[in-house]
Design a protein around this motif. Structure first.
Motif: not given
Length: 489
Positions: A268-277, A467-477
């Motif tokens: 469901d997402f697009t990953l955009i990167g990267t910077t270099e600092v 990598k399911l952290g993007y899908y669970l809400d705080p109560a589920q976590v």
């Protein structure tokens, strides 16, 4: 008077650091028959190795800096990983829109031709010119290029290296910190600290593969003074709601000469990167507002409908420990690695730099520097990677466990490969897998990750193992965290 307890038999290698380099070295050394202990102060891949751009690639842009050896080596390793870990490494097409104000067409075409040449025999399609066909792009219908590289689940690569090392006899201790070490002529006496207290072990050789902490370990805990200078460079990424269609990624040239990737991520997402600092602290991983603005601007230069900050669902930064070659621009610093062997007493090998793609090769080079024969993993499948056709595996998973939702079946097939049998054995219904914590993550999978993959917290499972952290809400976590604490108590 009781005699003083004797020190246990020395380990051949004590490896500090549970990132991709440390676990790859542990794997190779264990396969070579050495007695290995790896210690990691946090979770496996908790630092840089889970904060990459998720690419198993040669590094097209490194050609501009004439790093031909690095590109050839990385492309050869890409072929190895596609063959030995096809569940977590797979081909990914990249499309590169051509903007006349950036690199000229003949220059890009020549670079891609050279990239194809270095990758000869690697099994992926060759580059070609294309017409752009995505209505989300300002340049839809314009000219561009297509070439192929590889995608990798970075944190799972680390975990699978550790699993294979353990199955070959290595001991893996997470949440274990090296406090100090005393050097003698033939061995090191090492003080370790974990949740149960302080322990001492002996090791004939120490390998410092602590990534961004390599200098801190070398100077602060091992008491050594000499080393190559390193430059800590933060590479930051944003994760946005899916903004580009298709299964292919995009390589977006920027006016400052850099490139930014836009990669399909999860479903469901697009990953955009990267910077270099450049940063000074290995814990300075939080993306800065200026980096967010840069990445949004980089994507919006190409998108018909601009992204705004409210499209961002997550972000992360990883600190790359690059060998400081004096280059002013962080983007131009070499991504190659350096191995420094100190034999002023018991051996100490320190690892500087490196990248995920070349970690297996780095491990072989490390063993060579230490005079260790064997340990060749070129044709050794990573756990779950002993499959010829991922499509056939996925079809089998769908047939044998039809109660799994399609996204869950696909995710688990990728994560566990042929070892999915161990996890799902005897399951006939979804209820057989226990409590559902959300997004199809069930108790049986959590138990497997605790038992076989050193998971000890919700973060370990949600941000590194699945990598399911993007899908669970705080109560589920919180519910998941409570279950883990109860399970390991």
């Amino acid at each position: 008077m009781k005699p003083a307890p004797s020190m246990p038999e020395p380990y051949d290698l004590l490896i500090v650091g549970g990132g991709v380099n440390g676990t790859a070295i542990a794997r190779a050394a264990a396969v070579a028959g050495k007695r290995v202990l790896l210690v990691e102060q946090g979770d496996l891949a908790q630092g840089t190795s889970s904060a990459s751009t998720k690419l198993m690639h040669g590094g097209l842009r490194y050609l501009e800096y004439h790093e031909y050896k690095l590109v050839r080596e990385a492309l050869a390793e890409r072929a190895v990983m596609l063959r030995t870990a096809p569940h977590i490494v797979w081909p990914l097409e990249f499309r590169l829109p051509h903007m006349p104000s950036m690199r000229p067409w003949p220059i890009v075409r020549m670079g891609l031709w050279l990239y194809d040449l270095f990758a000869w025999g690697g099994g992926l399609p060759r580059s070609r010119g294309i017409r752009l066909d995505d209505p989300a792009l300002v340049q839809n219908g314009g000219r561009g290029f297509s070439y192929w590289d590889g995608w990798v689940d970075d944190a799972r690569l680390v975990v699978l290296n550790a699993m294979d090392a353990a199955e070959a006899g290595a001991e893996i201790r997470t949440r274990t910190r090296l406090e100090s070490a005393q050097r003698q002529a033939e061995q090191w006496t090492v003080t370790l600290r974990d949740a149960t207290g302080v322990h001492q072990v002996a090791a004939r050789t120490i390998v410092n593969a602590a990534g961004p902490w390599v200098e801190q370990v070398l100077h602060g805990r091992l008491g050594q003074n000499d080393s190559s200078p390193i430059r800590l460079v933060r590479g930051s990424h944003i994760v946005v709601k899916r903004c580009l269609a298709g299964d292919h990624a995009w390589l977006l040239q920027q006016a400052d000469g850099r490139i930014v990737f836009a990669i399909p991520y999860l479903d469901d997402f697009t990953l955009i990167g990267t910077t270099e600092v450049t940063v000074n602290d290995p814990t300075d991983t939080v993306i800065a507002p200026a980096e967010i603005a840069y990445l949004l601007d980089a994507a919006n230069r190409y998108l018909r409908t601009p992204l705004r900050e409210d499209a961002i669902v997550g972000s992360y930064g990883g600190i790359r420990p690059l060998v400081d070659d004096g280059t002013q621009a962080a983007s131009a610093v070499s991504r190659d690695y350096r191995l420094e062997l100190d034999r002023k007493g018991a051996p100490l090998l320190s690892v500087f730099g490196g990248k995920i793609t070349t970690a297996r090769h780095l491990a072989q080079a490390a063993l060579e520097r230490l005079g260790i024969e064997g340990g060749d993993t070129r044709n050794r499948a990573l756990p779950g990677g002993d499959i010829r056709d991922f499509g056939a595996l996925l079809a089998s998973v769908r047939e044998r466990w039809p109660f799994l939702d399609e996204p869950v079946a696909r995710r688990m097939a990728h994560a566990y490969g042929s070892r999915i049998d161990t996890l799902l054995v005897n399951a006939r219904t979804a209820d057989d897998l226990g409590t559902d914590f959300g997004a199809g993550l069930r108790a049986r999978e959590v138990d497997y990750l605790i038992r076989h993959e050193w998971a000890r917290s919700a973060d370990d499972i949600l941000w590194r193992r699945t990598k399911l952290g993007y899908y669970l809400d705080p109560a589920q976590v919180e519910r998941l965290g409570h279950y883990i604490r109860e399970t390991i108590a």
